[in-house]
Write an enzyme that holds these catalytic residues in place. Structure first.
Site, PDB file in Angstrom:
ATOM      1  N   GLY A  75     -15.310  25.129  -0.012  1.00 48.41           N
ATOM      2  CA  GLY A  75     -15.161  26.512  -0.454  1.00 48.41           C
ATOM      3  C   GLY A  75     -14.105  26.554  -1.557  1.00 48.41           C
ATOM      4  O   GLY A  75     -13.780  25.529  -2.170  1.00 48.41           O
ATOM      5  N   LEU A  76     -13.566  27.732  -1.804  1.00 48.91           N
ATOM      6  CA  LEU A  76     -12.576  27.826  -2.876  1.00 48.91           C
ATOM      7  C   LEU A  76     -11.428  26.865  -2.653  1.00 48.91           C
ATOM      8  O   LEU A  76     -10.990  26.175  -3.574  1.00 48.91           O
ATOM      9  CB  LEU A  76     -12.050  29.261  -2.970  1.00 48.91           C
ATOM     10  CG  LEU A  76     -13.040  30.258  -3.549  1.00 48.91           C
ATOM     11  CD1 LEU A  76     -12.424  31.642  -3.589  1.00 48.91           C
ATOM     12  CD2 LEU A  76     -13.472  29.831  -4.952  1.00 48.91           C
ATOM     13  N   ALA A  77     -10.938  26.794  -1.417  1.00 49.21           N
ATOM     14  CA  ALA A  77      -9.782  25.942  -1.156  1.00 49.21           C
ATOM     15  C   ALA A  77     -10.150  24.469  -1.346  1.00 49.21           C
ATOM     16  O   ALA A  77      -9.452  23.727  -2.049  1.00 49.21           O
ATOM     17  CB  ALA A  77      -9.263  26.198   0.263  1.00 49.21           C
ATOM     18  N   SER A 102     -18.442  46.108  -0.115  1.00 47.85           N
ATOM     19  CA  SER A 102     -17.131  45.805  -0.697  1.00 47.85           C
ATOM     20  C   SER A 102     -16.167  46.986  -0.653  1.00 47.85           C
ATOM     21  O   SER A 102     -16.533  48.135  -0.871  1.00 47.85           O
ATOM     22  CB  SER A 102     -17.301  45.377  -2.150  1.00 47.85           C
ATOM     23  OG  SER A 102     -16.045  45.431  -2.804  1.00 47.85           O
ATOM     24  N   ARG A 113      -6.867  47.794   5.329  1.00 48.48           N
ATOM     25  CA  ARG A 113      -8.036  47.619   6.182  1.00 48.48           C
ATOM     26  C   ARG A 113      -7.775  47.897   7.648  1.00 48.48           C
ATOM     27  O   ARG A 113      -8.589  48.528   8.314  1.00 48.48           O
ATOM     28  CB  ARG A 113      -8.527  46.190   6.029  1.00 48.48           C
ATOM     29  CG  ARG A 113      -9.053  45.960   4.661  1.00 48.48           C
ATOM     30  CD  ARG A 113      -9.474  44.546   4.444  1.00 48.48           C
ATOM     31  NE  ARG A 113     -10.095  44.468   3.126  1.00 48.48           N
ATOM     32  CZ  ARG A 113     -10.506  43.345   2.579  1.00 48.48           C
ATOM     33  NH1 ARG A 113     -10.356  42.198   3.224  1.00 48.48           N
ATOM     34  NH2 ARG A 113     -11.068  43.360   1.397  1.00 48.48           N
ATOM     35  N   GLU A 119      -8.521  29.813   4.274  1.00 47.70           N
ATOM     36  CA  GLU A 119      -8.562  30.667   5.469  1.00 47.70           C
ATOM     37  C   GLU A 119      -8.275  29.877   6.744  1.00 47.70           C
ATOM     38  O   GLU A 119      -7.880  30.454   7.754  1.00 47.70           O
ATOM     39  CB  GLU A 119      -9.929  31.371   5.556  1.00 47.70           C
ATOM     40  CG  GLU A 119      -9.961  32.473   6.606  1.00 47.70           C
ATOM     41  CD  GLU A 119     -11.240  33.298   6.606  1.00 47.70           C
ATOM     42  OE1 GLU A 119     -11.965  33.297   5.581  1.00 47.70           O
ATOM     43  OE2 GLU A 119     -11.513  33.954   7.622  1.00 47.70           O
ATOM     44  N   LEU A 167      -9.207  35.077  -1.762  1.00 49.29           N
ATOM     45  CA  LEU A 167      -9.647  34.224  -2.865  1.00 49.29           C
ATOM     46  C   LEU A 167      -8.415  33.684  -3.581  1.00 49.29           C
ATOM     47  O   LEU A 167      -8.335  32.509  -3.941  1.00 49.29           O
ATOM     48  CB  LEU A 167     -10.526  35.021  -3.826  1.00 49.29           C
ATOM     49  CG  LEU A 167     -11.775  35.671  -3.199  1.00 49.29           C
ATOM     50  CD1 LEU A 167     -12.591  36.397  -4.254  1.00 49.29           C
ATOM     51  CD2 LEU A 167     -12.635  34.632  -2.497  1.00 49.29           C
TER      52      LEU A 167
HETATM   53  C1  FAD Z   1     -18.612  39.092   2.903  1.00 50.76           C
HETATM   54  C2  FAD Z   1     -17.229  38.681   2.516  1.00 50.76           C
HETATM   55  C3  FAD Z   1     -16.652  39.174   1.366  1.00 50.76           C
HETATM   56  C4  FAD Z   1     -15.368  38.795   0.998  1.00 50.76           C
HETATM   57  N1  FAD Z   1     -14.831  39.316  -0.129  1.00 50.76           N
HETATM   58  C5  FAD Z   1     -13.591  38.931  -0.510  1.00 50.76           C
HETATM   59  C6  FAD Z   1     -13.016  39.431  -1.706  1.00 50.76           C
HETATM   60  O1  FAD Z   1     -13.623  40.223  -2.431  1.00 50.76           O
HETATM   61  N2  FAD Z   1     -11.779  39.007  -2.054  1.00 50.76           N
HETATM   62  C7  FAD Z   1     -11.081  38.127  -1.288  1.00 50.76           C
HETATM   63  O2  FAD Z   1      -9.991  37.766  -1.666  1.00 50.76           O
HETATM   64  N3  FAD Z   1     -11.615  37.616  -0.153  1.00 50.76           N
HETATM   65  C8  FAD Z   1     -12.843  38.007   0.257  1.00 50.76           C
HETATM   66  N4  FAD Z   1     -13.369  37.505   1.414  1.00 50.76           N
HETATM   67  C9  FAD Z   1     -12.658  36.434   2.143  1.00 50.76           C
HETATM   68  C10 FAD Z   1     -12.854  35.106   1.448  1.00 50.76           C
HETATM   69  O3  FAD Z   1     -14.154  35.017   0.916  1.00 50.76           O
HETATM   70  C11 FAD Z   1     -12.662  33.903   2.361  1.00 50.76           C
HETATM   71  O4  FAD Z   1     -11.522  34.061   3.127  1.00 50.76           O
HETATM   72  C12 FAD Z   1     -12.494  32.635   1.546  1.00 50.76           C
HETATM   73  O5  FAD Z   1     -13.539  32.513   0.619  1.00 50.76           O
HETATM   74  C13 FAD Z   1     -12.413  31.408   2.403  1.00 50.76           C
HETATM   75  O6  FAD Z   1     -12.413  30.266   1.568  1.00 50.76           O
HETATM   76  P1  FAD Z   1     -12.137  28.829   2.155  1.00 50.76           P
HETATM   77  O7  FAD Z   1     -12.203  27.905   1.007  1.00 50.76           O
HETATM   78  O8  FAD Z   1     -10.908  28.848   2.958  1.00 50.76           O
HETATM   79  O9  FAD Z   1     -13.337  28.559   3.175  1.00 50.76           O
HETATM   80  P2  FAD Z   1     -14.934  28.695   3.046  1.00 50.76           P
HETATM   81  O10 FAD Z   1     -15.379  29.221   1.763  1.00 50.76           O
HETATM   82  O11 FAD Z   1     -15.363  29.381   4.291  1.00 50.76           O
HETATM   83  O12 FAD Z   1     -15.431  27.202   3.077  1.00 50.76           O
HETATM   84  C14 FAD Z   1     -15.437  26.442   4.234  1.00 50.76           C
HETATM   85  C15 FAD Z   1     -15.989  25.091   3.894  1.00 50.76           C
HETATM   86  O13 FAD Z   1     -15.751  24.225   4.970  1.00 50.76           O
HETATM   87  C16 FAD Z   1     -16.936  23.550   5.320  1.00 50.76           C
HETATM   88  N5  FAD Z   1     -16.827  23.238   6.737  1.00 50.76           N
HETATM   89  C17 FAD Z   1     -16.507  24.053   7.762  1.00 50.76           C
HETATM   90  N6  FAD Z   1     -16.455  23.364   8.894  1.00 50.76           N
HETATM   91  C18 FAD Z   1     -16.737  22.081   8.592  1.00 50.76           C
HETATM   92  C19 FAD Z   1     -16.838  20.887   9.335  1.00 50.76           C
HETATM   93  N7  FAD Z   1     -16.615  20.860  10.653  1.00 50.76           N
HETATM   94  N8  FAD Z   1     -17.176  19.748   8.688  1.00 50.76           N
HETATM   95  C20 FAD Z   1     -17.403  19.739   7.342  1.00 50.76           C
HETATM   96  N9  FAD Z   1     -17.297  20.847   6.595  1.00 50.76           N
HETATM   97  C21 FAD Z   1     -16.974  21.997   7.220  1.00 50.76           C
HETATM   98  C22 FAD Z   1     -18.041  24.463   4.941  1.00 50.76           C
HETATM   99  O14 FAD Z   1     -19.218  23.730   4.755  1.00 50.76           O
HETATM  100  C23 FAD Z   1     -17.485  25.030   3.642  1.00 50.76           C
HETATM  101  O15 FAD Z   1     -17.741  24.139   2.606  1.00 50.76           O
HETATM  102  C24 FAD Z   1     -14.649  37.897   1.795  1.00 50.76           C
HETATM  103  C25 FAD Z   1     -15.231  37.394   2.955  1.00 50.76           C
HETATM  104  C26 FAD Z   1     -16.487  37.799   3.341  1.00 50.76           C
HETATM  105  C27 FAD Z   1     -17.046  37.327   4.628  1.00 50.76           C
END
Ligand code: FAD
Ligand code: FES
Lengths: 267, 648
Positions: free
Chosen positions: B51-53, B293, B339, B434, B450
């Site tokens: 994901g983003l991180a 949103s 929120r 997250e 994000l």
């Molecule tokens: C509908 C929606 C809208 C949102 N809108 C906003 C917004 O407008 N602004 C904002 O700031 N935030 C928003 N958020 C929150 C934000 O999108 C998320 O908190 C953020 O994108 C999480 O990013 P991340 O990189 O931490 O994890 P994620 O993007 O959830 O990525 C997780 C990754 O880990 C991988 N993974 C998970 N478990 C395993 C495993 N066991 N083995 C291998 N891979 C694994 C997955 O395949 C994926 O690649 C929104 C959230 C939702 C649900």
């Protein structure tokens, strides 16, 4: 041989009076090596509020409860944005509804009693993994070949240092909206990936940030596309009609221009 | 059985720098060890999640010269859940000249989090926010622009300035595609090895240090180990413990939970964000909930009828008989109140019998006035895709009648506890995005997830990882080490246990039951009695799960039921810890609302004297069954005054 499962499980539809009935012919294939076939299922209690995938969920719950293998299909966001879902419904990738992914399609849009053929996205470059799941990693390899701006982390100037005319930014965004689902390939009789590739080329060539690698990008991406076994574009425009994000075939014209330009300037 | 409480603990060295807040990150960066460019290729970093991180971290580390392997569940890194974020990303650019600053973003975030996050972390987040926007624009992220060609902004909840950057309603998609393209560039150059459709099922420790992971290849079922010098968990949040949430279906806690079971302490598990504007549940078949949103609250007005049981159609309810309750209760933030506050207010009016729609579990989000002011075309230009999405799902036209919305689980502020370097209590295990507990305290402001994910991946971990790689003597470890065989064996046994249960119920049916229980007892409002009951029920249900779950087929193929079953098993354990955390925290703060602790006006009542700490739970490995010890990391506020959080 095709199995026939009558669904006699209790109704899960909340508003049973309006429940819809469907006959589903679903492509079942154990893995990449085996040959597949259609299996038939009768559903007689589908809520009109269900999404297409929720209907499959309900069917899968019954299959699991009966000890059968659930139907495998790719899905994740169920909001039409991740590009994972990839079903061909009655011959059309993502079904008949325009600019709508399978996961966003709701059963109220289908006629009661309809017969639905559900198949994977089919293309040589998308081998079947299991049932309705296909391998679309060729798209990732095309991006790896050039679908980027080389901007190392930490090396960027101030974001407003480079104004971008709103029209260009909007057109770049139109192209960048591609979700990489592959419906364009599945809908094309040549299984061409031109719409996918052109969307990325257009997105980046419309922006000033994309200029430095403009020629190299298009050449590498097209070369990779050909190597992956995608077909040629013969201007059928089926891809645009199937695209859930309304990506325009005008991008393909731009891709062709970019390609010719690059051939002339890059050596 | 109650948890042991351990006081301010040496287990939790936050490693926050000291001195003037604005200088801390610079000072810390200077003091961090470096790995010289020539040495970087000798280190192998395992990045779990794209994901983003994860994508931003993997790309940045590979650009620096580290050897990187990246893993994700989906068929492509581009499909990570981040793709679904709609509204925007915050940054303290002050491009609108409306008085924004790093300090203001810092302050809004600390206050928004109800004073339950670290000052040092949040200030760093606000500082690097500006670099994120620069980085994304350089990659070609097509942010919205004004006619002059400069970047546009919008407002989000909990802020009185316009600092949110956006790309139509697809901000997450565009940011992720930017990070993904950077990642794929490194894949193309051979600097990153990519493992899609690989699920991490355990963490491998060698001499107490994270040295590898065990994955299941989701296509052929093979269980395989990967060794490295550091492991980065970027695996997202655990909102799906509630079954229904706005999260993508594959979101899960497994990677984080497995790390927890290997010793990583888990921070503030009970802090859950319930988003106020989601499409209400329509029936028992519902598989997920769809967010509308928060940006819609810039123009939509939230209301319910003044009188309970008013079943008239919205348009027949005259102005005087409508209660625009957010504008009434919180005049200065109104419809853009944060929120947690907006969600609770919606629950309150529905509990009073003033909810709308067939289920009476919804409130109106009404664009009538905005459409009168700007015309349907103006509204379509801003929110067209969201309106279309609403119509598709509900079959109703929001240009004609107000939207019906209700709160839904959206985000988890809790996660693996990390120090200022984003390192967990297991050396060499870093947690980003997250999945960690770090920056949002008890409530996250819109458009800040994000920002945090990209801050962690682009601008924090690339520096802080050196504290581990250069700071510790890391011997060479390969998957031949006995620890790998042992962990693999444990993974296989867990899989076999699930497959061999051969019971009668599907994993999904258990997941739904757990979710409902959590929503009921550990959702928008919690109380001690309910949490106590929930813990008992969770334990019963968990026991029943392992006895009665039914998984067809075998583990040597793509098996979606098995994948789901493993995640549900971990949710069952996490659920108990969430309830325990909620039960121990005898106060209300942010997303954690304990009914026993509220002001006369029904607002959250914090207890700073007793609860101004991060609650970090360590698994008690000596216990028979699941048990935890609580560690407390005191939160020290030197730069802001702890105040009642008012949006009035
Ligand atoms: C509908 C929606 C809208 C949102 N809108 C906003 C917004 O407008 N602004 C904002 O700031 N935030 C928003 N958020 C929150 C934000 O999108 C998320 O908190 C953020 O994108 C999480 O990013 P991340 O990189 O931490 O994890 P994620 O993007 O959830 O990525 C997780 C990754 O880990 C991988 N993974 C998970 N478990 C395993 C495993 N066991 N083995 C291998 N891979 C694994 C997955 O395949 C994926 O690649 C929104 C959230 C939702 C649900
Ligand atoms: S499941 Fe994400 S686009 Fe359909």
């Amino acid at each position: 041989m095709s199995s026939d499962h009558a669904a006699h499980a209790p109704s899960s539809a909340p508003n049973a009076p309006h429940a819809l009935r469907f006959v589903l012919h679903v492509w079942r294939q154990k893995n990449a090596q085996s040959t597949g076939e259609f299996a038939t299922f009768h559903l007689d209690d589908v809520s009109p509020d269900m999404s297409f995938l929720e209907m499959l969920d309900v069917l899968n719950e019954r299959l699991i409860a009966a000890g059968d293998d659930p139907i495998a299909f790719d899905h994740d966001c169920r909001e039409g944005i991740c590009g994972a879902c990839s079903l061909t419904i009655n011959g059309q990738p993502h079904g008949f509804e325009r600019e709508t992914t399978t996961c966003q399609t709701h059963m109220r849009r289908f006629e009661d009693g309809a017969t639905l053929y559900i198949e994977p996205f089919r293309a040589n470059a998308f081998p079947i993994v299991k049932d309705l799941v296909v391998d679309r990693s060729a798209f990732d390899r095309i991006i790896a070949a050039g679908g980027f701006v080389s901007a190392r982390t930490g090396s960027a100037p101030d974001a407003n240092a480079l104004p971008v005319p709103k029209g260009d930014a909007d057109r770049a965004m139109d192209a960048a909206a591609c979700i990489g689902c592959g419906a364009c390939v599945a809908s094309c009789k040549n299984a061409s990936a031109m719409l996918f590739v052109s969307a990325k080329v257009a997105h980046l060539s419309l922006l000033p940030q994309g200029q430095a690698e403009r020629g190299r990008r298009v050449l590498s991406m097209v070369e990779r596309m050909d190597a992956e076994g995608f077909g040629n574009c013969t201007n059928e425009s089926e891809c645009e009609a199937a695209c859930p994000k309304g990506i325009s075939v005008a991008n393909i014209a731009r891709l062709n221009r970019e390609y010719l330009r690059a051939l002339a300037t890059e050596s | 059985m109650s948890a042991h409480v351990v006081g301010a603990s040496s287990k939790l060295a936050s490693k926050c720098p000291t001195g003037p807040l604005a200088d801390r990150w610079q000072k810390h960066r200077f003091e961090l060890k470096l790995v010289s460019p020539a040495n970087r290729r000798r280190f192998h970093v395992l990045v779990v999640g794209t994901g983003l991180a994860g994508a931003s971290a993997a790309a940045s580390l590979a650009e620096m010269g580290y050897e990187v392997s990246a893993f994700c569940i989906q068929d492509s890194p581009r499909r990570a859940h981040s793709i679904a974020a709609q509204g925007g990303i915050n940054a303290a650019k002050n491009y609108q000249n409306d008085g924004d600053s790093v300090w203001r973003l810092f302050y809004d975030t600390i206050k928004g989090g109800d004073f339950r996050a670290r000052e040092s972390n949040v200030h760093r987040l606000a500082e690097v926010s500006v670099d994120i926007i620069d980085q994304c624009v350089a990659q070609g992220v097509p942010f919205a622009r004004e006619y002059g060609g400069l970047l546009a902004n919008r407002s989000f909840g909990g802020a009185q300035v316009s600092r949110t950057f956006y790309a139509r309603g697809q901000t997450g998609q565009q940011l992720l595609l930017g990070a993904y393209s950077a990642l794929m560039r490194q894949v193309g150059e051979g600097k990153i090895k990519l493992y899609p459709r690989h699920e991490m099922l355990d963490l491998v420790l060698v001499d107490g240090v994270a040295r590898g992971i065990v994955c299941r290849n989701l296509v052929d079922g093979a269980v395989r180990s990967f060794a490295g010098d550091a492991v980065l968990l970027c695996t997202g949040g655990y909102g799906n413990v509630f079954y229904l949430s706005t999260n993508a279906k594959a979101c899960n806690v497994t990677a984080a939970w497995r790390a927890h079971k290997r010793g990583a302490v888990f921070g503030n598990p009970c802090y859950t964000q319930i988003h106020p504007t989601c499409i209400p549940v329509s029936g028992a078949h519902q598989s997920k909930l769809t967010l509308m949103s928060e940006s819609l609250r810039n123009d939509g007005r939230v209301w319910v009828p003044r009188a309970g049981g008013d079943a008239r159609a919205a348009e027949s309810i005259p102005e005087t008989e409508r209660d625009y309750y957010l504008e009434r209760k919180y005049p200065s933030f109104g419809n853009l109140s944060p929120r947690d506050i907006s969600s609770r207010a919606a629950k309150q009016v529905c509990d009073e019998g003033r909810g709308v729609g067939a289920t009476r579990m919804a409130v109106y989000l009404d664009f009538r006035d905005a459409i009168r002011r700007e015309g349907a075309g103006g509204i379509r230009a801003k929110y067209g895709n969201l309106f279309q999405m609403y119509e598709r799902i509900t079959g109703e036209d929001p240009y004609q009648a107000p939207m019906r919305i209700f709160p839904a689980v959206h985000y988890t502020m809790g996660g693996v506890w990390v120090d200022y370097n984003l390192e967990s209590t297991i050396p060499g295990l870093f947690v980003l995005g997250e999945a960690n507990f770090s920056d949002h305290g008890a409530n996250r402001l819109g458009a800040s997830a994000l920002m945090q994910g990209l801050a962690d991946g682009y601008f924090v971990v690339p520096y802080t990882i050196a504290s581990h790689l250069a700071g510790r003597k890391l011997g060479k470890v390969t998957t031949d080490h006995a620890a790998f065989a042992r962990t693999e064996q444990e993974v296989r046994e867990r899989i076999e246990r699930l497959v061999n249960a051969r019971g009668t119920r599907t994993p999904d049916s258990f997941h739904r039951e757990l979710g409902l229980l959590m929503w009921d007892k550990c959702g928008m409002a919690r109380n001690a009695a309910g949490l106590g009951t929930a813990i008992e029920r969770i334990r019963d249900l968990r026991e029943q799960y392992h006895r009665d779950v039914r998984i067809p087929g075998d583990a040597a193929n793509l098996n979606s039921a098995l994948e789901h079953a493993g995640r549900v098993a971990d949710f069952f354990e996490l659920a108990e810890l969430m309830c325990r955390d909620a039960l121990h925290r005898d106060e209300s703060c942010g997303g954690h609302f304990r009914e026993e602790f509220q002001t006369a006006e029904g607002e959250a009542q914090r207890d700073d004297a007793n609860f101004c700490y991060a609650g970090a739970w360590e698994l008690d490995a000596s216990a028979n069954g699941l048990a935890w010890n609580l560690h407390k990391e005191p939160l020290i506020f030197e730069n802001v005054k702890l105040a009642e959080r008012s949006y009035k």
